[in-house]
Design an enzyme around this catalytic site. Sequence first.
Site, PDB file in Angstrom:
ATOM      1  CG  ASP A 122     -10.577  -7.472   9.080  1.00 56.18           C
ATOM      2  OD1 ASP A 122     -10.817  -6.785   8.072  1.00 56.18           O
ATOM      3  OD2 ASP A 122      -9.423  -7.751   9.456  1.00 56.18           O
ATOM      4  CG  ASP A 141      -9.139  -7.343   4.172  1.00 54.46           C
ATOM      5  OD1 ASP A 141      -8.541  -6.270   3.997  1.00 54.46           O
ATOM      6  OD2 ASP A 141      -9.510  -7.750   5.288  1.00 54.46           O
TER       7      ASP A 141
END
Length: 182
Positions: A122, A141
């Site tokens: 991330d 995401d």
Amino acid sequence: MNPNPKFRLQGLMLASFVFIADQLVKYAMIGPLQLQNRGVIHIISFFDLRYAENRGVSMSFLTADSDGERWALVALTAAIAVGVAVWMWREKLRGDILALSLVLGGALGNIVDRTRYGYVIDYADLHFGTFRPFYIFNLADACISIGVLILLVRAFLISDKESSDGADVQQPASSADIVEKS
């Protein structure tokens, strides 16, 4: 009526594009930008690139701390991705197919990370001062979230109507339709 093969192809192409774009951006983060070593790259006042290793699923739920848990999470998310792919293959409406393809492409991108590294990379940190409306996230995401949001909006606010060729010609549901469905 059978699903339109053209819509299926468009869905597969979009899912492939999301998957490839996600992997390329993650490569840029850990390769050329060396975000893993730098930690944070300030972009603008409310957005940074910030390295994070997500060992769980959405918002770090179901954290996998051992190899067994990691592979169980890979199996669970892969089973969900297969379910999304089957749904996408059977779906007739183009808008739903494209929304499902966003979910599928994002899911596959995160599954590859978890398989390769044991965690999902991330990097996107949206914040307003110290307020962070989201955990640190990635392109996969974002595509999963947008795809699910589109599916929800279409399910709750649009009444189904198809043309003879299967193209979406849906009309916004009236308040009477929404009350009637309740």
